[in-house]
Enzyme design. Structure first.
Site, mmCIF file in Angstrom:
data_model
loop_
_atom_site.group_PDB
_atom_site.id
_atom_site.type_symbol
_atom_site.label_atom_id
_atom_site.label_comp_id
_atom_site.label_asym_id
_atom_site.label_seq_id
_atom_site.Cartn_x
_atom_site.Cartn_y
_atom_site.Cartn_z
ATOM 1 N N GLY A 15 0.834 -1.191 0.000
ATOM 2 C CA GLY A 15 0.000 0.000 0.000
ATOM 3 C C GLY A 15 0.867 1.238 0.000
ATOM 4 N N CYS A 16 0.363 2.280 0.597
ATOM 5 C CA CYS A 16 1.082 3.554 0.649
ATOM 6 C C CYS A 16 2.428 3.398 1.348
ATOM 7 C CB CYS A 16 0.211 4.570 1.408
ATOM 8 S SG CYS A 16 1.057 6.112 1.755
ATOM 9 N N PHE A 17 3.487 3.875 0.709
ATOM 10 C CA PHE A 17 4.806 3.703 1.315
ATOM 11 C C PHE A 17 5.006 4.539 2.571
ATOM 12 C CE2 PHE A 17 6.709 6.193 -2.573
ATOM 13 C CZ PHE A 17 6.138 7.375 -2.162
ATOM 14 N N CYS A 19 2.897 4.574 5.004
ATOM 15 C CA CYS A 19 2.464 3.638 6.054
ATOM 16 C C CYS A 19 3.539 2.587 6.316
ATOM 17 C CB CYS A 19 1.184 2.919 5.640
ATOM 18 S SG CYS A 19 -0.245 3.976 5.386
#
Length: 182
Positions: A15-17, A19
């Site tokens: 997912g979002c890096f 995070c």
């Protein structure tokens, strides 16, 4: 990349890096983390190109870790505990191939470890659905723009950080407290 003895590289897309970086920064044995892009077709992609979904890259993190302090197996366990490995091209409200769940192995041992752990998760029905995380040999990792580095720690009060990243960080503090940096 030439590393000192005991140092290894792990590359995860979950997912979002922002995070993923925030989660792994807390762990003892993690030396450095670099957000970036991997698995696409164009060299030197920009954030905008990756976000469009057309470059084929995933948002990922490259982790340099000390294998005498934390094992690849332990990193894999944290990785799977802190994102949803059962959805294709999606993590929460982040949708697109750039948010896929993928492990990029840097050697055959890493490949065996992640394959074995996915088999274990599926056998145990840990998530109630099949793990669809892709396993790929690492290709060129492109470092993201500077403003992505250490994003969470510099932007904790932004709503995305408060509602999406903080719960993941808190989960790691609770479930993996024996692996945290002092």
């Amino acid at each position: 990349m030439n590393l000192e003895k005991g140092k290894e590289v792990a590359i995860f897309a979950g997912g979002c890096f922002w995070c993923t970086e925030a989660v792994f920064l807390q762990l003892e044995g993690v030396i450095s983390i670099m957000p970036g892009y991997i698995g696409g077709k164009n060299p030197n992609p920009t954030y905008e190109e990756v976000c469009s979904g057309y470059s084929g890259h995933a948002e990922a993190v490259e982790i340099i870790f000390d294998s005498t302090k934390i094992s690849y197996q332990e990193l894999i366990e944290v990785f799977f505990a802190t994102h949803d490995p059962t959805t294709i091209n999606r993590q929460g409200n982040d949708v697109g191939s750039q948010y896929r769940s993928e492990v990029f192995y840097t050697n055959e041992n890493q490949k065996k470890i992640v394959q074995g752990y996915i088999n274990f998760l599926n056998t145990e029905n840990t998530f109630g659905k099949k793990v669809i995380t892709k396993i790929s040999e690492a290709s060129t990792f492109y470092v993201a723009e500077d403003y992505h580095k250490n994003y969470y720690n510099q932007n904790k009060n932004k709503s995305y950080c408060e509602y999406v990243i903080t719960p993941k960080v808190e989960k790691v503090k609770k479930e993996f407290k024996d692996k945290l940096k002092n």
